[in-house]
Design a protein around this motif. Structure first.
Motif, short mmCIF file in Angstrom:
data_model
loop_
_atom_site.label_atom_id
_atom_site.label_comp_id
_atom_site.label_asym_id
_atom_site.label_seq_id
_atom_site.Cartn_x
_atom_site.Cartn_y
_atom_site.Cartn_z
N GLY A 281 35.90 44.94 40.99
CA GLY A 281 35.58 45.43 39.61
C GLY A 281 34.24 45.46 39.15
N LEU A 282 33.50 44.37 39.54
CA LEU A 282 32.27 44.26 39.16
C LEU A 282 31.24 45.05 39.80
N ILE A 283 31.29 45.32 41.09
CA ILE A 283 30.42 46.14 41.78
C ILE A 283 30.92 47.56 41.77
N TYR A 284 32.31 47.79 42.22
CA TYR A 284 32.56 49.34 42.49
C TYR A 284 33.25 49.93 41.13
N ARG A 285 33.57 48.97 40.26
CA ARG A 285 34.30 49.71 38.97
C ARG A 285 33.40 49.36 37.82
N GLU A 286 32.25 49.03 37.87
CA GLU A 286 31.47 48.63 36.61
C GLU A 286 31.55 49.59 35.62
N ASN A 287 31.73 50.94 35.85
CA ASN A 287 31.48 51.75 34.67
C ASN A 287 32.84 52.06 33.99
N ASP A 288 33.95 51.60 34.76
CA ASP A 288 35.36 51.93 34.07
C ASP A 288 36.30 50.70 34.04
N PHE A 289 35.89 49.43 34.57
CA PHE A 289 36.81 48.41 34.30
C PHE A 289 35.90 47.45 33.39
N THR A 290 36.92 46.97 32.23
CA THR A 290 36.40 45.99 31.55
C THR A 290 36.35 44.49 32.25
N LEU A 291 35.92 43.57 31.66
CA LEU A 291 36.01 42.20 32.29
C LEU A 291 37.49 41.94 32.39
N GLN A 292 38.02 42.23 31.08
CA GLN A 292 39.74 41.73 31.26
C GLN A 292 40.37 42.39 32.20
N ARG A 293 40.11 43.87 32.62
CA ARG A 293 40.83 44.38 33.32
C ARG A 293 40.40 43.96 34.70
N THR A 294 39.43 43.60 35.08
CA THR A 294 38.93 43.07 36.51
C THR A 294 39.69 41.80 36.69
N VAL A 295 39.74 40.73 35.69
CA VAL A 295 40.38 39.66 35.87
C VAL A 295 42.13 39.83 36.25
N ASP A 296 42.46 40.64 35.40
CA ASP A 296 43.70 40.93 35.63
C ASP A 296 43.90 41.78 37.00
N PHE A 297 43.29 42.58 37.48
CA PHE A 297 43.53 43.32 38.68
C PHE A 297 43.28 42.30 39.70
N ALA A 298 42.31 41.34 39.73
CA ALA A 298 42.17 40.33 40.68
C ALA A 298 43.40 39.13 40.74
N ASN A 299 43.87 39.08 39.61
CA ASN A 299 44.89 38.10 39.43
C ASN A 299 46.33 38.58 40.04
N ARG A 300 46.40 39.91 39.59
CA ARG A 300 47.70 40.49 40.47
C ARG A 300 47.70 40.60 41.77
N LEU A 301 46.38 40.99 42.32
CA LEU A 301 46.17 41.08 43.86
C LEU A 301 46.21 39.56 44.38
N ALA A 302 46.00 38.62 43.82
CA ALA A 302 45.97 37.29 44.57
C ALA A 302 47.73 36.92 44.32
N GLY A 303 48.26 37.55 43.29
CA GLY A 303 49.72 37.12 43.36
C GLY A 303 50.51 37.93 44.32
N TYR A 304 50.19 39.33 44.61
CA TYR A 304 50.73 40.05 45.95
C TYR A 304 50.45 39.14 47.17
N LYS A 305 49.06 38.79 47.51
CA LYS A 305 48.92 37.84 48.62
C LYS A 305 49.98 36.85 48.93
N VAL A 306 49.89 35.87 47.96
CA VAL A 306 50.87 34.84 48.22
C VAL A 306 52.26 35.02 48.73
N THR A 307 52.94 36.47 48.50
CA THR A 307 54.00 36.77 48.78
C THR A 307 54.24 37.38 50.09
N ARG A 308 53.07 37.47 50.84
CA ARG A 308 53.16 37.81 52.23
C ARG A 308 52.24 36.98 53.37
N GLU A 309 52.37 37.15 54.39
CA GLU A 309 51.64 36.59 55.53
C GLU A 309 50.37 37.19 55.89
#
Length: 322
Positions: A281-309
Motif C-alpha cells: 500500500g505505501l510503496i505501490y499504491r501510495e496514490n490511491d490507497f489511504t492509510l485506512q485502506r492499506t491497514v484493512d488490506f494488509a489485515n485481510r491478507l494476513a487473515g487469509y494467510k493463517v487459513t492455509r499452509e
C-alpha cells in the motif's frame, strides 16, 4: 513508487506437525513434514510479488521498472541451498546484492514444531553464517542504483549493526525511506531502531513485554519515542491490527479478519504477510490507497494467510480487494 531493498536473514525451514510437544526423552511421531524457504523479509517479498502479479496491470507495469533487491547472508554461491532459495523467489527479486560466505555450505535453518493440541509453535534455529557487518552494508548500498528513490526495509535482527546502517542511509541518502521490524521482546536495541525509522512494525509480544495491553495505548506511547517516524504499526492477534499516522495523530484500527468456513491452520509468517500488505500500500499504491485502506488490506491478507499452509495463492485470494 520506490525501489525496495530488504535486509534480513534467509532460512530454510523444516516444519513438523505434532499432536503435542514432546517431553524430555519422549519419542513422538509427526503427522506431517514440510520444507520451505523462510526468513521474515523474504516471506514478505514472496507475498509482495504475488500482490504485484495479481493486482492492477498498471501497477504491475510501473513496478516492473522498480526492482526489488534482497540483501541477506547466504552460504557459498555454489552450494545446493542457493538453487533452492533462488527457485523459491520469482523473477522480480534480485539476489545479486546478497552476501555469500564462500567458506560455508549450510544455510541458516529453522526446525519448527507445530502443536495441534495447543495451536502454537516452537522454533529451534541453527545458523553458522557470520552476520552482515556495517562495512558490507555500506559497500552494497553504494552499488545499488541511486537514480530511483529507494525504500530500505530492515528485519530487526542485529540492532547495533542495523542502527549504524540506518544512520548511514540518513546521512548519505536522506531522501530514501526506512522501515524496520520491532518484534523480539528480549532483543536489546530495537527501541533505538524504531527511533530512526520512517515506519516501524511492532509485534504484540513486544508491546506486552513493555507493559501495554491495548494497541492504542501502546502506539500512542511510542509516538514521542519515534521522532523520525510517520507511521507506526502493530499487529494484535485476534484483535486485528492498528496503525498510528503521526502527522495527524490519527489512530487507525482494523478488526481481525476471520472466516468460519476456513479455520486457522498455519500462523507461521502471518506478521510477515501483514508487513507485505502494508509495504504494498505505501510503496505501490501510495496514490490511491489511504492509510485506512492499506491497514484493512494488509489485515485481510494476513487473515487469509493463517487459513492455509505457507503463502501460496495469497495474491489470487485478494482479487476484488485491490
Amino acid at each position: 513508487m520506490r525501489a525496495l531493498v530488504t535486509i534480513g536473514a534467509c532460512y530454510l525451514d523444516t516444519i513438523l506437525t505434532v499432536d503435542h510437544y514432546p517431553g524430555e526423552d519422549e519419542k513422538l511421531r509427526a503427522s506431517s513434514i514440510s520444507r520451505r524457504r523462510g526468513g521474515n523479509t523474504l516471506n514478505s517479498l514472496e507475498v509482495l510479488q504475488q500482490l504485484l502479479d495479481c493486482g492492477p496491470k498498471n501497477v504491475e507495469a510501473r513496478a516492473e521498472s522498480m526492482p526489488i533487491y534482497v540483501t541477506s547472508v547466504l552460504p557459498a554461491i555454489s552450494s545446493p541451498a542457493i538453487r533452492e532459495i533462488e527457485a523459491s523467489l520469482g523473477s522480480k527479486i534480485d539476489l545479486q546484492h546478497c552476501i555469500y560466505r564462500e567458506g560455508a555450505s549450510e544455510p541458516a535453518s529453522s526446525y519448527i514444531f507445530k502443536s495441534m493440541s495447543t495451536g502454537t509453535r516452537t522454533i529451534v534455529n541453527y545458523n553458522e553464517l557470520p552476520e552482515m557487518t556495517v562495512s558490507e552494508f555500506v559497500q552494497i548500498a553504494e552499488t545499488l542504483p541511486t537514480v530511483l528513490p529507494r525504500w530500505f526495509h530492515f528485519e530487526g535482527r542485529i540492532p547495533d549493526v542495523t542502527l549504524q546502517c540506518i544512520k548511514y542511509i540518513r546521512q548519505r541518502f536522506p531522501t530514501d525511506k526506512v522501515s524496520v521490524e520491532v518484534e523480539k521482546p528480549g532483543r536489546e536495541g530495537l527501541q533505538e531502531l524504531a527511533a530512526v525509522a520512517d515506519v516501524a512494525f511492532y509485534s504484540k509480544s513486544w508491546a506486552q513485554k513493555h507493559g501495554y495491553q491495548t494497541p492504542q495505548d501502546f502506539l500512542l506511547s511510542q509516538s514521542p519515542l519515534t521522532p523520525e517516524a510517520s507511521i507506526l504499526c502493530c499487529t494484535w492477534g485476534e484483535q486485528g491490527a492498528a496503525c498510528l499516522c503521526k502527522s495527524k495523530m490519527e489512530y487507525i484500527r482494523s478488526p481481525a479478519y476471520t472466516d468460519a468456513q476456513h479455520p486457522v491452520v498455519d500462523t507461521i509468517g502471518a506478521g510477515d504477510t501483514f508487513i507485505a500488505g502494508i509495504l504494498y500500500g505505501l510503496i505501490y499504491r501510495e496514490n490511491d490507497f489511504t492509510l485506512q485502506r492499506t491497514v484493512d488490506f494488509a489485515n485481510r491478507l494476513a487473515g487469509y494467510k493463517v487459513t492455509r499452509e505457507g503463502f501460496e495463492g495469497l495474491g489470487a485470494a485478494m482479487e476484488g480487494y485491490f
